[in-house]
Design a protein around this motif. Structure first.
Motif, PDB file in Angstrom:
ATOM      1  N   ALA A  61      68.513 -91.443-104.297  1.00 54.93           N
ATOM      2  CA  ALA A  61      67.068 -91.622-104.596  1.00 54.93           C
ATOM      3  C   ALA A  61      66.846 -92.704-105.644  1.00 54.93           C
ATOM      4  N   LEU A  62      67.596 -92.996-106.667  1.00 56.31           N
ATOM      5  CA  LEU A  62      67.491 -93.933-107.636  1.00 56.31           C
ATOM      6  C   LEU A  62      67.486 -95.321-107.218  1.00 56.31           C
ATOM      7  N   LEU A  63      68.703 -95.446-106.208  1.00 52.39           N
ATOM      8  CA  LEU A  63      68.880 -96.524-105.428  1.00 52.39           C
ATOM      9  C   LEU A  63      67.536 -97.016-104.517  1.00 52.39           C
ATOM     10  N   ALA A  64      67.038 -96.073-104.173  1.00 53.25           N
ATOM     11  CA  ALA A  64      65.754 -96.342-103.250  1.00 53.25           C
ATOM     12  C   ALA A  64      64.648 -96.763-103.910  1.00 53.25           C
ATOM     13  N   GLU A  65      64.677 -96.273-105.382  1.00 50.19           N
ATOM     14  CA  GLU A  65      63.626 -96.584-106.284  1.00 50.19           C
ATOM     15  C   GLU A  65      63.593 -98.088-106.673  1.00 50.19           C
ATOM     16  N   LEU A  66      64.754 -98.684-107.186  1.00 53.02           N
ATOM     17  CA  LEU A  66      65.002 -99.812-107.447  1.00 53.02           C
ATOM     18  C   LEU A  66      64.282-101.130-106.950  1.00 53.02           C
ATOM     19  N   PRO A  67      64.570-101.328-105.707  1.00 49.76           N
ATOM     20  CA  PRO A  67      63.550-102.298-105.089  1.00 49.76           C
ATOM     21  C   PRO A  67      62.172-102.208-105.377  1.00 49.76           C
ATOM     22  N   LYS A  68      61.646-100.994-105.582  1.00 58.60           N
ATOM     23  CA  LYS A  68      59.754-101.073-105.737  1.00 58.60           C
ATOM     24  C   LYS A  68      59.678-101.438-107.185  1.00 58.60           C
ATOM     25  N   LEU A  69      60.839-101.848-107.989  1.00 61.66           N
ATOM     26  CA  LEU A  69      60.296-102.506-109.278  1.00 61.66           C
ATOM     27  C   LEU A  69      59.841-104.031-109.213  1.00 61.66           C
ATOM     28  N   ALA A  70      60.052-104.400-107.971  1.00 56.21           N
ATOM     29  CA  ALA A  70      59.769-105.645-107.805  1.00 56.21           C
ATOM     30  C   ALA A  70      58.211-105.856-108.020  1.00 56.21           C
ATOM     31  N   ALA A  71      57.504-104.728-107.512  1.00 55.40           N
ATOM     32  CA  ALA A  71      56.078-104.758-107.434  1.00 55.40           C
ATOM     33  C   ALA A  71      55.374-104.961-108.723  1.00 55.40           C
ATOM     34  N   LEU A  72      56.148-104.692-109.819  1.00 59.27           N
ATOM     35  CA  LEU A  72      55.740-104.638-111.441  1.00 59.27           C
ATOM     36  C   LEU A  72      55.707-106.055-111.801  1.00 59.27           C
ATOM     37  N   ASN A  79      47.383-106.777-118.790  1.00 60.42           N
ATOM     38  CA  ASN A  79      46.597-106.111-119.916  1.00 60.42           C
ATOM     39  C   ASN A  79      47.710-104.981-120.511  1.00 60.42           C
ATOM     40  N   ALA A  80      46.932-104.288-121.361  1.00 59.90           N
ATOM     41  CA  ALA A  80      47.979-103.256-122.159  1.00 59.90           C
ATOM     42  C   ALA A  80      48.154-102.194-121.109  1.00 59.90           C
ATOM     43  N   ALA A  81      47.180-101.731-120.401  1.00 58.47           N
ATOM     44  CA  ALA A  81      47.351-100.897-119.190  1.00 58.47           C
ATOM     45  C   ALA A  81      48.676-100.647-118.407  1.00 58.47           C
ATOM     46  N   ALA A  82      48.669-101.948-118.023  1.00 55.18           N
ATOM     47  CA  ALA A  82      49.725-102.485-116.842  1.00 55.18           C
ATOM     48  C   ALA A  82      50.885-102.577-117.522  1.00 55.18           C
ATOM     49  N   LEU A  83      51.117-102.923-118.917  1.00 49.00           N
ATOM     50  CA  LEU A  83      52.269-103.143-119.643  1.00 49.00           C
ATOM     51  C   LEU A  83      52.775-101.807-119.706  1.00 49.00           C
ATOM     52  N   ARG A  84      52.001-100.682-120.139  1.00 48.89           N
ATOM     53  CA  ARG A  84      52.361 -99.139-120.557  1.00 48.89           C
ATOM     54  C   ARG A  84      52.794 -98.760-119.066  1.00 48.89           C
ATOM     55  N   THR A  85      52.172 -99.041-118.010  1.00 48.67           N
ATOM     56  CA  THR A  85      52.549 -98.517-116.686  1.00 48.67           C
ATOM     57  C   THR A  85      54.090 -98.732-116.467  1.00 48.67           C
ATOM     58  N   ALA A  86      54.213-100.161-116.531  1.00 51.49           N
ATOM     59  CA  ALA A  86      55.420-100.641-116.276  1.00 51.49           C
ATOM     60  C   ALA A  86      56.622-100.065-116.879  1.00 51.49           C
ATOM     61  N   LEU A  87      56.554-100.169-118.260  1.00 50.13           N
ATOM     62  CA  LEU A  87      57.242 -99.511-119.188  1.00 50.13           C
ATOM     63  C   LEU A  87      57.694 -97.795-119.032  1.00 50.13           C
ATOM     64  N   TRP A 137      64.514-109.128-114.856  1.00 48.40           N
ATOM     65  CA  TRP A 137      63.046-109.984-114.822  1.00 48.40           C
ATOM     66  C   TRP A 137      62.315-109.459-116.047  1.00 48.40           C
ATOM     67  N   VAL A 138      62.445-107.932-116.660  1.00 47.49           N
ATOM     68  CA  VAL A 138      61.438-107.520-117.672  1.00 47.49           C
ATOM     69  C   VAL A 138      61.552-108.253-118.981  1.00 47.49           C
ATOM     70  N   ASP A 139      62.971-108.411-119.636  1.00 43.33           N
ATOM     71  CA  ASP A 139      62.757-108.883-120.952  1.00 43.33           C
ATOM     72  C   ASP A 139      62.401-110.485-120.748  1.00 43.33           C
TER      73      ASP A 139
END
Length: 628
Positions: A61-72, A79-87, A137-139
């Motif tokens: 399930a975790l492996l399936a979640e990893l590709p979804k991080l690209a959407a962030l 904005n601050a809300a988007a940063l909080r959602t991602a983190l 890509w996050v940092d």
């Protein structure tokens, strides 16, 4: 900073249950040799996952979640809300990943021979690499947003407060962070670069056919566990045979061990260069914002204190009644004690010794001792040593090789120092700042050892019992301060040699290590003889595959001694100063945290205080020995 990390420290635990439960079938993570052990001495991993199948389902399930991080990607500066959602999303995935990692790593520790455990660890290493690549890509993106904008986001969005420490650390590291593509490549290669340590572990725990000795009519296999037991044997001839057999076996694999360690050193040196650090040690210490001056000061002060260490060795020779002193004479107790410390006794003594730390500490320790979160006894295929690992929100899991002797008791108290440190930090901090860095990790554990020594000394009856406790205190200081600093100096020399362009091999490591053994143990001054066979000891130390880890044992025992003495001599203020260091977790840079609590490890003063304590213990023992 938003990485999948392994929460792992040295540890020991046992349960405070007076009656052994009936024997149970083997639990997940329990090797066949432990099937007859009382249930309370074997950890229950079901708080993590109900079964291996449940674990694998979550891993997938975790492996399936990893590709979804690209959407962030590309949203962090919106904005601050988007940063909080991602983190928040990254934190939630990391916590799930740690749960999967701990389940796999604990089972591997209890039986590294089992193919299913090896395979599970391989799957976890792969997941670790894929996680790193997916969030690489996050940092760089946070750094591109810039400090001013990120700080404005933190001020405007209360939900970012829990992420503020990590955000600021990422921003500080901007100069040493590569582009997203390069970071992703390095993250994906991470498991490969760290594979040398796994190879070394398999060689020691699964592949080497260890020799056996006949001791007192019994056959003893001189593996790492058998060696650790036999090196304390009161018969010098047995110790000498054990050292020759154990290190002789390691010497047969000198080239292989040399290759694995050189590979690990090279990986650190190359990564430091890629990240534009001047040295590998600077790169490693930068993660926790520890000044390189701390490590250099430690080595300098340990070398300046070698006369105190040599004075201890001369006392040891006197008490053992030996005509000379050799490396195999370090470990036997100066005064023999037949007292045994089974797990329930170790639990009660740990509770008693830590009473000066207050009611909250005692409550947490009693709670932890009431559940099955430890693996206590040695077993075939089980790794040596002791450690703590865990997941936010759960009682930590503790791994032991408890053999009912004084060392086991001390390890028990040591490891529960880690356990309660974890629980205190989790109670006071959100998930993002509860994980304390290595630099403070060993303070709580070694402070417990000091408190245990003082408790036992206060209970001691008669000269011999006092000499026993004092002698064990001296040995703890030797092993934790001087020995670990010697290891750190070996690491410095190995990395310095690699950075100068010199080739490293098993023979080169042996030569480097041999010179340090001779210096620290006073071979040229006639203090101790160093048999060349023991110069293979570098191959026995697994921590070298976690570069610049061991020095923190020495800095920690220095700080821990300060805090323990303050707690014992002071009152509520001194106790709270110490406990607040533990509660702080990773919410502040560790060196800054200790400075604020009165300990500056970049200066000589704390080390000189520890050396004075060691000298004072020798004074006490010599006075007791001179009594008629």
């Amino acid at each position: 900073m938003f990485r999948f990390t392994r929460i792992h420290g040295a540890l020991a635990l046992a349960l405070l249950l007076p009656v052994a439960a009936a024997a149970q079938p083997a639990q997940p993570g329990q090797p066949a040799g432990m099937a007859d052990a009382p249930e309370r001495l074997v950890w229950d991993l079901r708080p993590l996952f109900a079964s291996d199948a449940a674990w694998d389902a979550e891993r997938q399930a975790l492996l399936a979640e990893l590709p979804k991080l690209a959407a962030l990607r590309g949203t962090l500066g919106s904005n601050a809300a988007a940063l909080r959602t991602a983190l928040d999303t990254l934190s939630a995935l990391q916590l799930r990943g740690e749960r999967v990692w701990v389940y796999a790593s604990t089972q591997y520790s209890t039986d590294s021979r089992a193919a299913r455990n090896q395979e599970r660890m391989g799957l976890m290493q792969a997941l670790w690499g894929q996680w790193g690549a997916a969030r690489a890509w996050v940092d760089p993106e946070i750094q591109a947003v810039g400090s001013d904008k990120v700080e404005a986001f933190i001020r405007s969005e209360p939900g970012l407060a829990r992420h503020a420490v990590n955000l600021r650390q990422v921003l500080r590291a901007a100069r040493h962070t590569l582009g997203a593509e390069a970071e992703g490549a390095l993250a994906a290669l991470g498991p490969v670069l760290r594979a040398a340590g796994e190879t070394r572990s398999l060689l020691v725990n699964a592949d080497i056919v260890w020799p056996s000795l006949t001791v007192e009519g019994q056959t003893v296999r001189v593996s790492d566990t058998g060696y650790e037991r036999l090196r304390q044997h009161p018969d010098r001839a047995v110790r000498q045979q054990a050292f020759a057999a154990f290190f002789g076996a390691l010497r047969q694999y000198e080239n292989t061990f040399g290759s694995t360690l050189a590979t690990r050193v090279r990986a650190g040196v190359v990564e430091a260069k890629l990240r534009q650090y001047p040295t590998a040690v600077a790169a490693t210490l930068a993660d926790d914002e520890v000044p390189e001056a701390v490590l250099r000061m430690l080595v300098a002060q340990a070398n300046a204190g070698l006369p105190v260490l040599h004075r201890y060795f001369r006392l040891r020779q006197r008490m053992l009644g030996l005509p000379d002193l050799a490396y195999h004479d370090i470990y036997p107790a100066l005064v023999r004690s037949e007292r045994r410390y089974p797990p329930d006794v170790a639990a009660q003594l740990t509770l008693d010794a830590t009473r000066p730390l207050g009611a909250d500490y005692q409550r947490l320790l009693q709670r932890a001792l009431s559940v099955r979160s430890m693996h206590v006894r040695p077993a075939d295929g089980k790794q040596g040593g002791a450690y703590q690992t865990g997941v936010y929100g759960l009682v930590p899991f503790v791994f032991l090789n408890h053999q009912d002797d004084y060392t086991s008791l001390s390890t028990y108290a040591h490891e529960w120092g880690h356990g309660i440190h974890t629980m205190l930090a989790q109670a006071a901090q959100p998930y993002e700042t509860a994980r304390y860095p290595l630099f403070t990790a060993e303070i709580a554990s070694t402070a417990n050892e000091v408190l245990l020594s003082e408790h036992l000394l206060a209970q001691a009856r008669g000269r011999d019992e006092r000499l026993f406790v004092l002698g064990e205190s001296l040995e703890r200081l030797r092993a934790t301060f001087f020995r670990q600093t010697m290891f750190a100096e070996f690491e410095l020399q190995a990395h310095d040699a690699m950075e100068r362009g010199e080739a490293l091999s098993g023979k080169k490591f042996t030569a480097l290590y041999c010179d340090l053994l001779r210096k620290y143990h006073g071979a040229d001054a006639g203090v101790m003889q160093i048999d060349p066979v023991v110069c293979q000891e570098w191959a026995y130390i697994p921590h070298f595959y976690r570069p610049f880890y061991v020095y923190q044992y020495a800095t920690s025992v220095t700080a821990a001694t300060h805090f323990a003495e303050q707690v014992l001599r002071g009152g509520e203020k001194e106790r709270e100063t110490y406990l607040n260091v533990l509660r702080a977790g990773g919410s502040a840079p560790p060196h800054v945290l200790l400075q604020a609590a009165g300990v500056d490890l970049a200066t000589p003063a704390p080390y000189q205080a520890l050396l004075r304590r060691m000298d004072g213990i020798i004074d006490q023992m010599e006075r007791l020995l001179d009594q008629k």
